[in-house]
Scaffold this active site. Sequence first.
Site, PDB file in Angstrom:
ATOM      1  N   PHE A 140       0.854  -1.190   0.000  1.00 30.48           N
ATOM      2  CA  PHE A 140       0.000   0.000   0.000  1.00 30.48           C
ATOM      3  C   PHE A 140       0.891   1.242   0.000  1.00 30.48           C
ATOM      4  O   PHE A 140       1.850   1.311   0.779  1.00 30.48           O
ATOM      5  CB  PHE A 140      -0.893  -0.029   1.244  1.00 30.48           C
ATOM      6  CG  PHE A 140      -1.986   0.989   1.220  1.00 30.48           C
ATOM      7  CD1 PHE A 140      -3.097   0.808   0.417  1.00 30.48           C
ATOM      8  CD2 PHE A 140      -1.907   2.128   1.994  1.00 30.48           C
ATOM      9  CE1 PHE A 140      -4.120   1.751   0.397  1.00 30.48           C
ATOM     10  CE2 PHE A 140      -2.922   3.071   1.981  1.00 30.48           C
ATOM     11  CZ  PHE A 140      -4.028   2.886   1.180  1.00 30.48           C
ATOM     12  N   ASP A 174       2.635  -5.943   7.530  1.00 29.23           N
ATOM     13  CA  ASP A 174       1.404  -5.164   7.602  1.00 29.23           C
ATOM     14  C   ASP A 174       0.234  -6.122   7.389  1.00 29.23           C
ATOM     15  O   ASP A 174       0.152  -6.802   6.357  1.00 29.23           O
ATOM     16  CB  ASP A 174       1.426  -4.054   6.547  1.00 29.23           C
ATOM     17  CG  ASP A 174       0.285  -3.062   6.773  1.00 29.23           C
ATOM     18  OD1 ASP A 174      -0.799  -3.497   7.202  1.00 29.23           O
ATOM     19  OD2 ASP A 174       0.486  -1.867   6.505  1.00 29.23           O
ATOM     20  N   TYR A 203     -10.424  -0.726  10.984  1.00 25.75           N
ATOM     21  CA  TYR A 203     -11.674  -0.252  10.371  1.00 25.75           C
ATOM     22  C   TYR A 203     -12.050  -1.069   9.146  1.00 25.75           C
ATOM     23  O   TYR A 203     -13.097  -0.864   8.572  1.00 25.75           O
ATOM     24  CB  TYR A 203     -11.599   1.241  10.004  1.00 25.75           C
ATOM     25  CG  TYR A 203     -10.353   1.636   9.250  1.00 25.75           C
ATOM     26  CD1 TYR A 203     -10.233   1.400   7.885  1.00 25.75           C
ATOM     27  CD2 TYR A 203      -9.291   2.236   9.906  1.00 25.75           C
ATOM     28  CE1 TYR A 203      -9.086   1.743   7.204  1.00 25.75           C
ATOM     29  CE2 TYR A 203      -8.142   2.595   9.236  1.00 25.75           C
ATOM     30  CZ  TYR A 203      -8.037   2.345   7.871  1.00 25.75           C
ATOM     31  OH  TYR A 203      -6.894   2.677   7.209  1.00 25.75           O
ATOM     32  N   LYS A 204     -11.180  -2.003   8.723  1.00 29.91           N
ATOM     33  CA  LYS A 204     -11.484  -2.831   7.554  1.00 29.91           C
ATOM     34  C   LYS A 204     -12.278  -4.049   8.027  1.00 29.91           C
ATOM     35  O   LYS A 204     -13.437  -3.923   8.409  1.00 29.91           O
ATOM     36  CB  LYS A 204     -10.192  -3.174   6.819  1.00 29.91           C
ATOM     37  CG  LYS A 204      -9.571  -1.920   6.163  1.00 29.91           C
ATOM     38  CD  LYS A 204      -8.201  -2.113   5.566  1.00 29.91           C
ATOM     39  CE  LYS A 204      -7.725  -0.801   4.943  1.00 29.91           C
ATOM     40  NZ  LYS A 204      -6.290  -0.763   4.702  1.00 29.91           N
ATOM     41  N   ARG A 240     -12.829  -3.595  -7.102  1.00 30.78           N
ATOM     42  CA  ARG A 240     -12.467  -4.465  -5.987  1.00 30.78           C
ATOM     43  C   ARG A 240     -13.711  -4.814  -5.186  1.00 30.78           C
ATOM     44  O   ARG A 240     -14.533  -3.942  -4.896  1.00 30.78           O
ATOM     45  CB  ARG A 240     -11.454  -3.699  -5.146  1.00 30.78           C
ATOM     46  CG  ARG A 240     -10.751  -4.489  -4.096  1.00 30.78           C
ATOM     47  CD  ARG A 240      -9.639  -3.645  -3.491  1.00 30.78           C
ATOM     48  NE  ARG A 240     -10.178  -2.532  -2.722  1.00 30.78           N
ATOM     49  CZ  ARG A 240      -9.539  -1.944  -1.704  1.00 30.78           C
ATOM     50  NH1 ARG A 240      -8.341  -2.356  -1.364  1.00 30.78           N
ATOM     51  NH2 ARG A 240     -10.085  -0.950  -1.055  1.00 30.78           N
TER      52      ARG A 240
HETATM   53  C1  LIG Z   1      -5.636   0.602   4.670  1.00 33.78           C
HETATM   54  C2  LIG Z   1      -4.161   0.572   4.705  1.00 33.78           C
HETATM   55  C3  LIG Z   1      -3.414   1.650   5.222  1.00 33.78           C
HETATM   56  C4  LIG Z   1      -4.102   2.907   5.702  1.00 33.78           C
HETATM   57  O1  LIG Z   1      -3.354   3.551   6.690  1.00 33.78           O
HETATM   58  P1  LIG Z   1      -4.075   4.625   7.629  1.00 33.78           P
HETATM   59  O2  LIG Z   1      -2.956   5.273   8.340  1.00 33.78           O
HETATM   60  O3  LIG Z   1      -5.021   3.882   8.510  1.00 33.78           O
HETATM   61  O4  LIG Z   1      -4.828   5.568   6.751  1.00 33.78           O
HETATM   62  C5  LIG Z   1      -2.033   1.529   5.292  1.00 33.78           C
HETATM   63  N1  LIG Z   1      -1.408   0.409   4.851  1.00 33.78           N
HETATM   64  C6  LIG Z   1      -2.089  -0.630   4.322  1.00 33.78           C
HETATM   65  C7  LIG Z   1      -1.352  -1.840   3.861  1.00 33.78           C
HETATM   66  C8  LIG Z   1      -3.476  -0.574   4.212  1.00 33.78           C
HETATM   67  O5  LIG Z   1      -4.151  -1.586   3.662  1.00 33.78           O
END
Ligand SMILES: *Cc1c(COP(=O)(O)O)cnc(C)c1O
Length: 397
Positions: free
Chosen positions: A113, A184, A209-210, A356
Amino acid sequence: MTDFTKTRTLFHLPEGIIYLDGNSLGPLPISAQARVARMMGAEWGEQLIKGWNSARWFTQPRRVGDRIGRLIGAQEGTVVMGDTLSIKVYQALAAALALNPDRRVVLSDNGNFPSDLYIAQGLLKALDRELELRIVDPEDVETAIDESVAVLMVTEVDYRTGRLHDMKALTARAHAAGAITVWDLAHSTGAIPVDVAAAGADFAVGCTYKYLNGGPGAPAFIYVAPKHLETAQPALSGWMGHAAPFAFDLEYRPGSGIDRMRCGTPPVIALAALEAALDAWDAVDMAAVRARSIELCDLFISAVEKRCPDLVLNSPRDGNKRGSQVSFRHPEGYAIMQALIAQGVIGDFRAPDSMRFGFTPLYIGDSEVRGAVDVLEHILTNRLWDLPEYRRKAAVT
Ligand SMILES: *Cc1c(COP(=O)(O)O)cnc(C)c1O
């Protein structure tokens, strides 16, 4: 046995909506409303600042962390909540680099990400000691692990395609080469069984939150392996991670164990919502969730491929190599997704051309999968996506 007809009654799902975006923002757990109302009224409202002790707000990041720990195979006292995932990535990577000071390379992949990569870029720049962020294709991560690598920093499930890294194998390979690992788990936690202890992960981070349904902006978590708990250096050395926050010393001393990964004041209201959301997982067996998720994804893939031949699968076909989401590509993917949302089927779009769809057995079943494919076929057959209003990009896609 996990009863998915029961788990779905725990969520508020708006009438007429098929929600296939729980991989991005989980729906509202009904109990979270009452829990947050109680926090606001009986706790904040009535107890005021006394709530830090009387309502146990101060220790909440650890209590909730232990509940997350059960979902990722972490032992008690190794997970703590707070901040956002991007910040937890910073903390984990900084601590990992400090444990391997003679090496210069952070290895990641281009399926990670972007925020994780941005954070790494910013951290490396701030450290200013000729560190290099090496980004390879996901398939090449394993062979790119060599003795120059200080830290392997990867996301287990690719946010775009759902492709799954082999956490155990890559961690073993990294350790054999003398590297530290940062995993992660953003798209893993609550989606697939995770066992950080069995995999030997050094650090892990994730958001809530996911798949965990903690609500927009719910706090993230960080895991530190027991062997690093007393040596990991907290780069964000805030007062809540101090050995004695209320001594108000002028000198920072890291707290013992995972507490040192706390930074500032925890988001107590958001943690209350998350605590309620985690209740849904108490009666759930992750192996059952995984099996059902693969069934739902397979059903979706086979129905889409049969009925929507213009779409190209952009996810591994083998369920064991995939997280709990499926992507399909189409040059007009953005407009098609807008048309789907207008017709009550909510997924999302990831540039350049990926639609997605997340499959979350806690509240999605076969009938939603079939219903979504019906709408998708209808939109494609009748080119209902071909309208100017569906091409207009919103700030959040
Ligand atoms: C959703 C996601 C994020 C989002 O980070 P936030 O700081 O919560 O906005 C970061 N890394 C990955 C791999 C994600 O899937």
